[in-house]
Design a protein around this motif. Structure first.
Motif, PDB file in Angstrom:
ATOM      1  N   PHE A  74       0.815  -1.213   0.000  1.00  0.00           N
ATOM      2  CA  PHE A  74       0.000   0.000   0.000  1.00  0.00           C
ATOM      3  C   PHE A  74       0.850   1.266   0.000  1.00  0.00           C
ATOM      4  O   PHE A  74       0.314   2.367   0.027  1.00  0.00           O
ATOM      5  N   ASN A  75       2.154   1.097  -0.069  1.00  0.00           N
ATOM      6  CA  ASN A  75       3.052   2.247  -0.186  1.00  0.00           C
ATOM      7  C   ASN A  75       3.810   2.252  -1.505  1.00  0.00           C
ATOM      8  O   ASN A  75       4.665   3.098  -1.721  1.00  0.00           O
ATOM      9  N   ASP A  76       3.502   1.284  -2.382  1.00  0.00           N
ATOM     10  CA  ASP A  76       4.254   1.167  -3.640  1.00  0.00           C
ATOM     11  C   ASP A  76       3.345   0.522  -4.689  1.00  0.00           C
ATOM     12  O   ASP A  76       3.023  -0.670  -4.593  1.00  0.00           O
ATOM     13  N   LYS A  77       2.943   1.286  -5.674  1.00  0.00           N
ATOM     14  CA  LYS A  77       2.001   0.781  -6.689  1.00  0.00           C
ATOM     15  C   LYS A  77       2.565  -0.400  -7.463  1.00  0.00           C
ATOM     16  O   LYS A  77       1.826  -1.307  -7.847  1.00  0.00           O
ATOM     17  N   ASP A  78       3.887  -0.427  -7.709  1.00  0.00           N
ATOM     18  CA  ASP A  78       4.480  -1.554  -8.430  1.00  0.00           C
ATOM     19  C   ASP A  78       4.391  -2.829  -7.608  1.00  0.00           C
ATOM     20  O   ASP A  78       4.147  -3.915  -8.148  1.00  0.00           O
ATOM     21  N   LEU A  80       2.100  -3.413  -5.327  1.00  0.00           N
ATOM     22  CA  LEU A  80       0.685  -3.790  -5.318  1.00  0.00           C
ATOM     23  C   LEU A  80       0.347  -4.565  -6.590  1.00  0.00           C
ATOM     24  O   LEU A  80      -0.334  -5.591  -6.544  1.00  0.00           O
ATOM     25  N   LYS A  81       0.864  -4.118  -7.729  1.00  0.00           N
ATOM     26  CA  LYS A  81       0.638  -4.849  -8.986  1.00  0.00           C
ATOM     27  C   LYS A  81       1.273  -6.233  -8.932  1.00  0.00           C
ATOM     28  O   LYS A  81       0.712  -7.205  -9.452  1.00  0.00           O
ATOM     29  N   LYS A 155      -4.855   5.836   3.007  1.00  0.00           N
ATOM     30  CA  LYS A 155      -4.118   5.210   1.894  1.00  0.00           C
ATOM     31  C   LYS A 155      -4.856   3.981   1.375  1.00  0.00           C
ATOM     32  O   LYS A 155      -4.939   3.763   0.171  1.00  0.00           O
ATOM     33  N   ALA A 159      -6.533   3.471  -2.404  1.00  0.00           N
ATOM     34  CA  ALA A 159      -6.057   2.418  -3.305  1.00  0.00           C
ATOM     35  C   ALA A 159      -7.210   1.658  -3.970  1.00  0.00           C
ATOM     36  O   ALA A 159      -6.996   0.894  -4.904  1.00  0.00           O
TER      37      ALA A 159
END
Length: 195
Positions: A74-78, A80-81, A155, A159
């Motif tokens: 939840f602090n890094d979109k990559d 999360l992907k 956050k 998301a």
């Protein structure tokens, strides 16, 4: 079978609505519960997650440390992907299997899934129930009842799909800005319409 989607953001009360629908007689397919099953030690999803993020995401008892994973993704979109690419294909297969088991029945089947509106209706639900509440109420409940910090709660909410996106696809809306009694009355009334 009548396949109905159930969605709502974190802190919306979706799980409470899901439990009440189950108590009323619905067959509930709970995506979060399935994910927890898939993430048990010894399962391929667990192994893939440990391979990706290391032993930092394993609790002392050997199970997945979900809070540690959340702090990463939840602090890094990559990241999360990356999590979604590990979990979602296996989750989809399992959900499809459980839906297939119900196809020849007369049951009301509720697919309880937070990310239902983020996807292009891959399960062909015919109706979508949205549990709705003001974002500030969701933040307050996450802080008071689940121990989140305000920043972390905000956050997590950010998301997910926003309130307007969920309401745009809703067939039925459950307003959870009130108390449990009001929520139960709405769920019972909805159940009567689903049967």
């Amino acid at each position: 079978m009548r396949l109905v989607g159930l969605t709502g953001g974190i802190g919306s009360g979706k799980s409470t609505v899901s439990e009440q629908l189950r108590d009323n007689g619905a067959v509930v397919i709970d995506a979060d519960a399935i994910v927890r099953e898939l993430q048990r030690p010894g399962e391929p999803v667990f192994a893939a997650m440990v391979q990706r993020w290391g032993r930092d995401v394993v609790a002392e008892d050997g199970t997945l440390d979900r809070a540690a994973v959340a702090a990463i993704v939840f602090n890094d979109k990559d990241e999360l992907k990356a999590l979604e690419s590990i979990v979602h294909p296996v989750l989809r297969t399992e959900i499809e299997r459980r839906i297939a088991e119900q196809r020849s029945t007369e049951n009301v089947v509720v697919l309880d899934m937070a990310l239902l509106t983020e996807k292009a209706n891959p399960y062909e639900v015919t109706e979508i129930i949205v549990v709705d509440l003001a974002p500030e109420t969701a933040v307050d409940r996450l802080v008071r009842f689940r121990g989140f910090s305000e920043d972390d709660a905000a956050k997590r909410i950010a998301a997910q799909a926003n309130r307007e996106e969920r309401l745009a696809v809703a067939t039925h809306v459950i307003d959870n800005n009130g108390d449990l009694t009001a929520l139960k009355q709405q769920v019972d009334a909805l159940w009567q319409r689903l049967n």
